[in-house]
Design an enzyme around this catalytic site. Structure first.
Site, mmCIF file in Angstrom:
data_model
loop_
_atom_site.group_PDB
_atom_site.id
_atom_site.type_symbol
_atom_site.label_atom_id
_atom_site.label_comp_id
_atom_site.label_asym_id
_atom_site.label_seq_id
_atom_site.Cartn_x
_atom_site.Cartn_y
_atom_site.Cartn_z
ATOM 1 N N CYS A 113 0.867 -0.866 0.051
ATOM 2 C CA CYS A 113 -0.139 -0.263 -0.304
ATOM 3 C C CYS A 113 0.364 1.291 0.439
ATOM 4 C CB CYS A 113 -1.006 -0.196 1.454
ATOM 5 S SG CYS A 113 -1.746 -1.437 1.464
ATOM 6 N N HIS A 253 -3.347 7.465 2.685
ATOM 7 C CA HIS A 253 -4.020 6.351 2.691
ATOM 8 C C HIS A 253 -5.587 5.445 2.495
ATOM 9 C CE1 HIS A 253 -3.890 1.862 1.085
ATOM 10 N NE2 HIS A 253 -3.308 1.122 2.206
ATOM 11 N N ASN A 283 -10.576 -1.105 -0.028
ATOM 12 C CA ASN A 283 -8.247 -0.579 -0.485
ATOM 13 C C ASN A 283 -8.184 -1.427 -1.580
ATOM 14 O OD1 ASN A 283 -5.641 -0.873 0.245
ATOM 15 N ND2 ASN A 283 -5.895 -1.490 2.534
HETATM 16 O O1 UT7 Z 1 -3.488 -1.286 3.791
HETATM 17 C C1 UT7 Z 1 -2.596 -1.260 4.801
HETATM 18 C C2 UT7 Z 1 -2.638 -2.516 5.656
HETATM 19 N N1 UT7 Z 1 -4.435 -3.113 5.978
HETATM 20 C C3 UT7 Z 1 -4.704 -2.382 6.790
HETATM 21 O O2 UT7 Z 1 -4.415 -1.566 7.082
HETATM 22 C C4 UT7 Z 1 -6.364 -2.870 7.328
HETATM 23 C C5 UT7 Z 1 -5.902 -2.480 8.998
HETATM 24 N N2 UT7 Z 1 -6.902 -3.737 9.744
HETATM 25 C C6 UT7 Z 1 -8.405 -3.586 10.105
HETATM 26 O O3 UT7 Z 1 -8.628 -2.529 8.717
HETATM 27 C C7 UT7 Z 1 -9.076 -3.885 11.137
HETATM 28 O O4 UT7 Z 1 -8.398 -4.858 11.525
HETATM 29 C C8 UT7 Z 1 -10.246 -5.172 10.025
HETATM 30 C C9 UT7 Z 1 -11.698 -4.381 9.271
HETATM 31 C C10 UT7 Z 1 -9.942 -6.222 9.391
HETATM 32 C C11 UT7 Z 1 -10.886 -5.604 11.400
HETATM 33 O O5 UT7 Z 1 -11.732 -5.160 12.477
HETATM 34 P P1 UT7 Z 1 -11.427 -5.023 14.236
HETATM 35 O O6 UT7 Z 1 -11.735 -3.831 14.463
HETATM 36 O O7 UT7 Z 1 -10.026 -4.666 14.003
HETATM 37 O O8 UT7 Z 1 -11.674 -6.527 14.208
HETATM 38 P P2 UT7 Z 1 -11.490 -7.667 14.756
HETATM 39 O O9 UT7 Z 1 -10.246 -8.286 13.762
HETATM 40 O O10 UT7 Z 1 -10.531 -7.186 16.587
HETATM 41 O O11 UT7 Z 1 -12.160 -8.717 15.091
HETATM 42 C C12 UT7 Z 1 -13.809 -8.813 16.261
HETATM 43 C C13 UT7 Z 1 -14.697 -9.397 16.071
HETATM 44 C C14 UT7 Z 1 -14.191 -10.637 16.083
HETATM 45 O O12 UT7 Z 1 -15.175 -11.448 15.932
HETATM 46 P P3 UT7 Z 1 -15.055 -11.534 17.913
HETATM 47 O O13 UT7 Z 1 -13.825 -12.443 18.193
HETATM 48 O O14 UT7 Z 1 -15.316 -11.055 18.811
HETATM 49 O O15 UT7 Z 1 -16.213 -12.994 17.897
HETATM 50 C C15 UT7 Z 1 -13.993 -11.446 13.916
HETATM 51 O O16 UT7 Z 1 -14.605 -12.660 13.750
HETATM 52 O O17 UT7 Z 1 -15.311 -9.087 14.352
HETATM 53 C C16 UT7 Z 1 -15.687 -10.251 14.057
HETATM 54 N N3 UT7 Z 1 -15.221 -9.417 12.286
HETATM 55 C C17 UT7 Z 1 -15.898 -9.853 11.609
HETATM 56 N N4 UT7 Z 1 -17.650 -9.247 12.084
HETATM 57 C C18 UT7 Z 1 -18.546 -9.292 11.437
HETATM 58 C C19 UT7 Z 1 -14.260 -9.823 11.664
HETATM 59 N N5 UT7 Z 1 -14.654 -9.614 10.575
HETATM 60 C C20 UT7 Z 1 -15.917 -9.333 10.295
HETATM 61 C C21 UT7 Z 1 -16.588 -9.370 9.563
HETATM 62 N N6 UT7 Z 1 -17.842 -8.381 9.997
HETATM 63 N N7 UT7 Z 1 -16.561 -8.860 7.941
#
Ligand code: UT7
Length: 326
Positions: A113, A253, A283
């Site tokens: 990115c 970004h 993204n």
């Molecule tokens: O381009 C540079 C590189 N990329 C980035 O910078 C992306 C960086 N990260 C992110 O954008 C975020 O971390 C994500 C969008 C990927 C995830 O968001 P988060 O707030 O960090 O969520 P998390 O991974 O801590 O997950 C929280 C909960 C989990 O459930 P439990 O374990 O609490 O029951 C996940 O399984 O949300 C769940 N979850 C979802 N739920 C519904 C993860 N993805 C989804 C989804 N829909 N699509």
């Protein structure tokens, strides 16, 4: 002293769209969760048989026309991508052939990115050294082809696009005023997509067990992104000898709206001066910033003489930022 400036920009986005309703139909998720946690509404997806260099070629043609130069005027092509058509030839060579840039050297770079800002920084060096006059830089990726559509944590984020710019020598005192790049290989394991390696733990942790898909430790990356993007942006503003009051537009970004808001909050910068289009594209890796520049220009949010800050963070881990006068 010779400076480098962006003389023209172009972009190419495929027509097909995966909206949040479609994502709800393939993984357990909801429009509400995706909007709240990421800010993404739609992602554009390349058709089968359409690859990075196809999008890159169209973006390049538009940038060359916008700059008022011809393909023969281009001395160097730098393509930033992590989804290349081939291991060899480089995508930049394919673009060179497609646009007829017979006088250009060409190579690809891999900075995920941060790729467009990295290419811009390389172009700046070549131009300030007097080596080249016109450099075509492109950020292009078809992340959909490397997306694990069984993994709800990543598939909701990624889309495909290409963005390009022609960087030209100028005798203006401004142009690209400052730029910085950085890397943290120690945490590189937080975003991976395997090539020849068959590391068992990597294959195992992917929902689909397909090693050629993107895997990400989302929360860890997000925390790092907020911190490093704010730091890098602050550094280039200070290196340019200006203050944040002098900045007309920040083009970050577009990985997650929470990363953008977190970094902007740290910088105590005016949110109204931040360009955001994540809802439309998600993204798109190295294409995010040049696509945003095209739209900001088209929408009149970027005017001649404006001071613009670009900042990105991505796989590697890598980051980069730059300040330029438009
Ligand atoms: O381009 C540079 C590189 N990329 C980035 O910078 C992306 C960086 N990260 C992110 O954008 C975020 O971390 C994500 C969008 C990927 C995830 O968001 P988060 O707030 O960090 O969520 P998390 O991974 O801590 O997950 C929280 C909960 C989990 O459930 P439990 O374990 O609490 O029951 C996940 O399984 O949300 C769940 N979850 C979802 N739920 C519904 C993860 N993805 C989804 C989804 N829909 N699509």
């Amino acid at each position: 002293m010779i400076r480098a400036r962006i003389a023209g920009v172009g972009h190419c986005v495929p027509e097909k769209v995966y909206d949040n309703a479609y994502m709800e139909s393939i993984v357990e998720t909801s429009d509400e969760w995706i909007m709240q946690r990421t800010g993404v509404k739609e992602r554009h997806i390349s058709e089968d048989g359409v690859y990075t260099t196809d999008l890159a070629t169209e973006a390049a043609k538009e940038a060359i026309a916008d700059a008022g130069v011809t393909a023969e005027d281009i001395d160097l092509i730098i393509l930033a991508t992590v989804t290349p058509d081939y291991f060899t030839p480089a995508g930049a060579c394919v673009v060179q052939k497609n646009i007829g840039a017979h006088n250009a050297a060409a190579f690809d770079i891999n900075a995920a990115c941060s790729g467009f800002v990295t290419a811009l920084t390389i172009a700046k060096q070549f131009i300030e050294a007097g080596t080249y006059k016109n450099i075509l830089i492109i950020g292009a990726d078809v992340l959909s082809k490397a997306t694990d559509y069984k993994d709800r944590g990543t598939c909701i984020l990624f889309g495909d696009a290409a963005g390009a710019a022609v960087v030209t020598a100028t005798e203006s005192e401004k142009g690209i005023m400052s730029a910085t790049l950085g890397a943290n290989g120690e945490d590189g394991h937080n975003i991976t997509c395997l090539a020849y390696r068959n590391d068992e733990d990597e294959v195992e942790k992917r929902v689909s067990h397909r090693k050629d898909t993107m895997w990400m430790a989302g929360s860890a990356v997000m925390k790092f992104a907020v911190k490093i993007m704010a730091e890098a942006a602050d550094k280039v503003v200070s290196d340019a000898g200006i203050s944040w009051d002098d900045v007309n537009l920040l083009v970050p970004h577009q990985a997650n709206i929470r990363i953008v808001d977190g970094a902007v909050k740290r910088l105590k910068f005016d949110r109204d001066k931040v360009f955001v289009n994540i809802e439309k594209y998600g993204n798109t890796s190295g294409a995010c910033i040049p696509v945003a520049l095209c739209e900001a220009k088209r929408d009149g949010r970027l005017k001649k003489g404006d001071n613009v800050v670009l900042v990105a963070m991505g796989g590697g881990l890598t980051w980069g930022a730059a300040v330029l006068e438009w």
